[in-house]
Scaffold this active site. Structure first.
Site, PDB file in Angstrom:
ATOM      1  N   ASP A   7      -7.383  -5.155   4.764  1.00  0.00           N
ATOM      2  CA  ASP A   7      -7.429  -4.274   3.597  1.00  0.00           C
ATOM      3  C   ASP A   7      -5.976  -3.989   3.230  1.00  0.00           C
ATOM      4  O   ASP A   7      -5.332  -3.132   3.844  1.00  0.00           O
ATOM      5  CB  ASP A   7      -8.181  -2.982   3.932  1.00  0.00           C
ATOM      6  CG  ASP A   7      -8.288  -2.060   2.735  1.00  0.00           C
ATOM      7  OD1 ASP A   7      -8.521  -2.551   1.615  1.00  0.00           O
ATOM      8  OD2 ASP A   7      -8.115  -0.839   2.920  1.00  0.00           O
ATOM      9  N   GLU A  68      -9.030  -8.434   0.956  1.00  0.00           N
ATOM     10  CA  GLU A  68      -9.570  -7.828  -0.257  1.00  0.00           C
ATOM     11  C   GLU A  68      -8.849  -8.395  -1.463  1.00  0.00           C
ATOM     12  O   GLU A  68      -7.621  -8.412  -1.517  1.00  0.00           O
ATOM     13  CB  GLU A  68      -9.402  -6.308  -0.224  1.00  0.00           C
ATOM     14  CG  GLU A  68     -10.018  -5.640  -1.437  1.00  0.00           C
ATOM     15  CD  GLU A  68      -9.927  -4.128  -1.357  1.00  0.00           C
ATOM     16  OE1 GLU A  68      -9.043  -3.569  -2.024  1.00  0.00           O
ATOM     17  OE2 GLU A  68     -10.725  -3.532  -0.615  1.00  0.00           O
ATOM     18  N   ASP A 141      -8.901   2.804   5.698  1.00  0.00           N
ATOM     19  CA  ASP A 141      -8.376   1.436   5.552  1.00  0.00           C
ATOM     20  C   ASP A 141      -8.849   0.556   6.714  1.00  0.00           C
ATOM     21  O   ASP A 141      -9.116  -0.628   6.540  1.00  0.00           O
ATOM     22  CB  ASP A 141      -6.843   1.445   5.524  1.00  0.00           C
ATOM     23  CG  ASP A 141      -6.302   2.443   4.530  1.00  0.00           C
ATOM     24  OD1 ASP A 141      -6.122   2.079   3.361  1.00  0.00           O
ATOM     25  OD2 ASP A 141      -6.076   3.595   4.936  1.00  0.00           O
TER      26      ASP A 141
END
Length: 178
Positions: A7, A68, A141
């Site tokens: 992330d 991501e 996160d």
């Protein structure tokens, strides 16, 4: 399949490793955050992220890195930082010949919670449940990185079958004479 989920972020870059196959219980092998000081020079922050991701790659030896996909946000500086951290993760994987898969936030949320509009608390709760953890990983996160890995494990078989069908179709078209 062993997947490192990333992330991306300049201040907190979530990382998480999940192992398993679609349709079976999954196992978390590690979760954490690569942190950089907000007041550090950008180049130094990117080097710190690279070193952190390299350590995770060395320790866990993933088969795939799921990152991501950066999407447009209203705050341009946030998008830039996210894109830069994302590029570092992709570079680290590519340098080692590890495939990279990109998943949008809504794809990840939908895969893990059933809704592409789920909030961070819902994602954290489902990650906790799916990986049979005693509490949601903190910060968010870290939970998001695990969600990326889970999403990839669950989506990869269907994506691979689709790509094989596309490849077969392209081969068949090449074999035709006009």
């Amino acid at each position: 399949m062993r997947v490192l989920g990333v992330d991306p972020g300049l201040t907190r870059c979530g990382v998480g490793v999940v192992e398993g196959v679609a349709g079976r219980p999954l196992t978390m092998l590690g979760v954490g955050v690569v942190r950089t000081p907000a007041d550090a020079e950008l180049g130094h922050r990117l080097v710190a992220i690279e070193q952190g991701i390299e350590e995770w790659l060395d320790e866990h030896r993933p088969e795939v890195v799921a990152v991501e996909r950066v999407f447009s946000q209203h705050n341009v500086s946030t998008v830039m930082g996210t894109a830069q951290a994302s590029a570092v993760a992709m570079l680290c994987a590519a340098r080692r010949g590890i495939p990279v898969a990109l998943h949008t936030p809504s794809e990840v949320k939908a895969a893990v919670t059933g809704s592409g509009r789920a909030d961070k608390a819902q994602v954290g709760a489902m990650v906790t449940r799916l990986l049979r953890l005693s509490a949601p990983p903190k910060p968010a996160d870290a939970a998001d990185a695990l969600a990326l890995a889970i999403c990839h494990i669950w989506r990869a078989p269907a994506q691979n079958r689709l790509q094989q069908a596309v490849d077969r179709h392209a081969s068949a078209l090449k074999g035709r004479t006009p």
